[in-house]
Scaffold this motif. Structure first.
Motif, mmCIF file in Angstrom:
data_model
loop_
_atom_site.group_PDB
_atom_site.id
_atom_site.type_symbol
_atom_site.label_atom_id
_atom_site.label_comp_id
_atom_site.label_asym_id
_atom_site.label_seq_id
_atom_site.Cartn_x
_atom_site.Cartn_y
_atom_site.Cartn_z
ATOM 1 N N ALA A 76 0.829 -1.207 0.000
ATOM 2 C CA ALA A 76 0.000 0.000 0.000
ATOM 3 C C ALA A 76 0.865 1.259 0.000
ATOM 4 C CB ALA A 76 -0.933 -0.011 1.206
ATOM 5 N N VAL A 77 1.923 1.250 0.803
ATOM 6 C CA VAL A 77 2.818 2.405 0.837
ATOM 7 C C VAL A 77 3.510 2.571 -0.510
ATOM 8 C CG1 VAL A 77 4.927 3.304 1.895
ATOM 9 C CG2 VAL A 77 3.154 2.311 3.324
ATOM 10 N N PHE A 78 3.919 1.457 -1.103
ATOM 11 C CA PHE A 78 4.577 1.514 -2.411
ATOM 12 C C PHE A 78 3.632 2.073 -3.474
ATOM 13 C CE2 PHE A 78 5.826 -0.513 -6.457
ATOM 14 C CZ PHE A 78 7.082 0.035 -6.558
ATOM 15 N N LEU A 79 2.358 1.710 -3.424
ATOM 16 C CA LEU A 79 1.400 2.207 -4.413
ATOM 17 C C LEU A 79 1.044 3.670 -4.183
ATOM 18 C CD1 LEU A 79 -0.959 -0.883 -4.722
ATOM 19 C CD2 LEU A 79 0.791 -0.110 -6.344
ATOM 20 N N LEU A 80 1.097 4.130 -2.928
ATOM 21 C CA LEU A 80 0.779 5.523 -2.629
ATOM 22 C C LEU A 80 1.987 6.451 -2.777
ATOM 23 C CD1 LEU A 80 -1.573 5.172 0.445
ATOM 24 C CD2 LEU A 80 -2.188 5.800 -1.882
ATOM 25 N N LEU A 81 3.159 5.894 -2.940
ATOM 26 C CA LEU A 81 4.363 6.699 -3.039
ATOM 27 C C LEU A 81 4.330 7.712 -4.188
ATOM 28 C CD1 LEU A 81 7.044 7.048 -1.577
ATOM 29 C CD2 LEU A 81 8.035 5.441 -3.180
ATOM 30 N N PRO A 82 3.857 7.349 -5.389
ATOM 31 C CA PRO A 82 3.784 8.362 -6.451
ATOM 32 C C PRO A 82 2.853 9.525 -6.108
ATOM 33 C CG PRO A 82 3.615 6.176 -7.390
ATOM 34 C CD PRO A 82 3.557 6.016 -5.906
#
Length: 74
Positions: free
Chosen positions: A5-11
């Motif tokens: 989830a954090v990786f997907l929200l990073l952008p």
């Protein structure tokens, strides 16, 4: 799952495409932009030196069997 989830929200968190601070419109702004870049470069030099020294000390003083601390028997 949290890491995904954090990786997907990073952008979305890093979504600033243009930084207006570094697009000066006056001479004062140009001087401030120079100081920002200068301080950033100086910080990067310090950071590289610290990481190199950290890696050197980790490699030099790492735990090995020959460096194992032994206590004399009494």
């Amino acid at each position: 799952m949290k890491k995904l989830a954090v990786f997907l929200l990073l952008p979305l968190l890093a979504g600033c495409s243009s930084i207006t601070v570094l697009d000066p419109k006056s001479t004062t702004g140009e001087e401030q932009a120079y100081l920002i870049w200068f301080s950033l470069g100086l910080m990067m030099i310090v950071l590289v030196v610290v990481f190199v020294l950290f890696a050197r000390f980790v490699i030099k003083y790492r735990y090995t069997e020959e460096k194992k601390m032994t206590f004399p028997k009494m």
